[in-house]
Design an enzyme around this catalytic site. Structure first.
Site, short mmCIF file in Angstrom:
data_model
loop_
_atom_site.label_atom_id
_atom_site.label_comp_id
_atom_site.label_asym_id
_atom_site.label_seq_id
_atom_site.Cartn_x
_atom_site.Cartn_y
_atom_site.Cartn_z
N GLU A 110 -5.98 33.68 -3.99
CA GLU A 110 -4.91 33.58 -2.99
C GLU A 110 -4.17 34.89 -2.80
O GLU A 110 -3.49 35.09 -1.77
CB GLU A 110 -3.93 32.46 -3.36
CG GLU A 110 -2.86 32.82 -4.38
CD GLU A 110 -3.35 32.95 -5.81
OE1 GLU A 110 -2.53 33.33 -6.68
OE2 GLU A 110 -4.54 32.68 -6.07
N CYS B 87 -6.31 30.53 -12.43
CA CYS B 87 -5.65 31.18 -13.57
C CYS B 87 -5.18 30.14 -14.60
O CYS B 87 -6.00 29.56 -15.29
CB CYS B 87 -4.52 32.08 -13.10
SG CYS B 87 -4.05 33.32 -14.33
N HIS C 53 -7.08 35.38 -9.16
CA HIS C 53 -6.18 34.85 -8.13
C HIS C 53 -6.74 35.12 -6.73
O HIS C 53 -6.37 36.10 -6.08
CB HIS C 53 -4.80 35.48 -8.26
CG HIS C 53 -3.98 34.94 -9.37
ND1 HIS C 53 -3.15 33.85 -9.23
CD2 HIS C 53 -3.85 35.34 -10.66
CE1 HIS C 53 -2.54 33.60 -10.38
NE2 HIS C 53 -2.95 34.49 -11.27
#
Length: 238
Positions: A215, A111, A213
Site C-alpha cells: 500500500e 506486515c 507494505h
C-alpha cells in the site's frame, strides 16, 4: 480510481487505537489501495467484536501493519526493540484470523498481518531481525523510517502468478518476521538474506500474507496488482 457500485465488494481493514487522541486509526493508504482496485473499505475496530456477524457482511479482510505482537502470544521473549504492543488488538486479530481461515473469504495480511496469521496458526517470530540475519538487507532503517529492497518471488505460487515477476522492489518497515512457515502455509517469497517475505495458504481459496507494505507503493503497478487480485477474489465471494 475504480468506479464503485452497490456490487463492489466490501473489505474490512483492521485498525488500532491511537491512545493520544482516543481514536481508532488506520493509515489511509490501505483504504486508497482498496478503492483503486474497486473495493469499498470499512475499518474494523480493535476490540472484541461479534466476528461471525461481521464476516457475514463483508467480502474480504486486510490484516494491516502496526506495532509488535506481545511475545507471550507466541511463546517469545521480551526484547528492548519491541514497541507498540496492544494486547486487546492482539486478542481481537488472532480471533479474527481463526475465524477467517475457516471461511472462503479472501485474506490479505500485510506486515503485522502476516505475523498475526503466522501466530494464529501456531508459528513463532524472530524477535529482532538483525540479531539473526544481520544487516546485509535493511528491513527497516530506523524505527519510524521504512526501507526499500528487492524480494525474490517463488515460481508456481499464487503470488508469483499475481505479480508475474521473479523479483520485485518493495517498501519494507519491520524488525520482526516469521521464523518458518507454519502448518498449512507455504513460503512464496524471500529477501536476498533468506528472510521469509511472503506466505500463502495451501488450501484456503485466497489467503496471501506479505511482510512488506504494498500500500506504500501507490504508483507501482506491480504492487497494485496484489490489491486488484485480492478485490477480484472478494468479488467472486460477493
Amino acid at each position: 480510481m475504480a468506479i464503485l457500485s452497490s456490487t463492489s465488494p466490501i473489505i474490512g481493514i483492521t485498525s488500532y487505537v491511537a491512545h493520544d487522541i482516543n481514536s481508532f486509526c488506520s493509515p489511509a493508504a490501505y483504504s486508497k489501495a482498496v478503492q483503486r482496485a474497486g473495493g469499498i473499505p470499512i475499518l474494523l475496530p480493535p476490540m472484541q467484536l461479534d466476528v461471525s456477524a461481521i464476516l457475514e457482511r463483508i467480502d474480504g479482510v486486510i490484516l494491516t501493519g502496526g506495532g509488535d505482537i506481545e511475545p507471550e502470544c507466541y511463546g517469545g521473549v521480551e526484547h528492548p526493540t519491541i514497541y507498540g504492543t496492544d494486547r486487546d488488538r492482539d486478542t481481537a486479530e488472532l480471533n479474527l484470523a481463526h475465524h477467517l481461515l475457516k471461511l472462503d473469504k479472501p485474506i490479505l495480511g500485510i506486515c503485522r498481518g502476516l505475523e498475526i496469521l503466522n501466530v494464529a496458526c501456531g508459528g513463532s517470530l524472530i524477535t529482532h531481525i538483525p540479531d539473526v540475519f544481520g544487516e546485509t538487507v535493511l528491513h527497516r532503517v530506523e524505527r519510524l523510517t521504512p526501507s526499500s529492497h528487492s524480494v525474490d518471488i517463488f515460481p508456481d505460487t499464487c503470488l508469483g502468478g499475481v505479480l508475474g515477476q521473479s523479483s520485485v522492489q518493495v517498501v519494507s518497515w519491520h524488525h520482526q518476521a516469521v521464523s518458518h512457515a507454519p502448518e498449512g502455509w507455504r513460503v512464496c517469497a524471500k529477501a536476498p538474506d533468506g528472510l521469509i517475505e511472503a506466505l500463502e495458504h495451501e488450501t484456503h481459496p485466497w489467503a496471501i500474507a506479505l511482510q512488506w507494505h504494498p500500500e506504500m507503493s501507490p504508483h507501482d503497478p506491480l504492487q497494485q496488482r496484489i490489491f486488484t487480485a485480492f478485490i477480484q477474489a472478494a468479488q467472486g465471494n460477493h
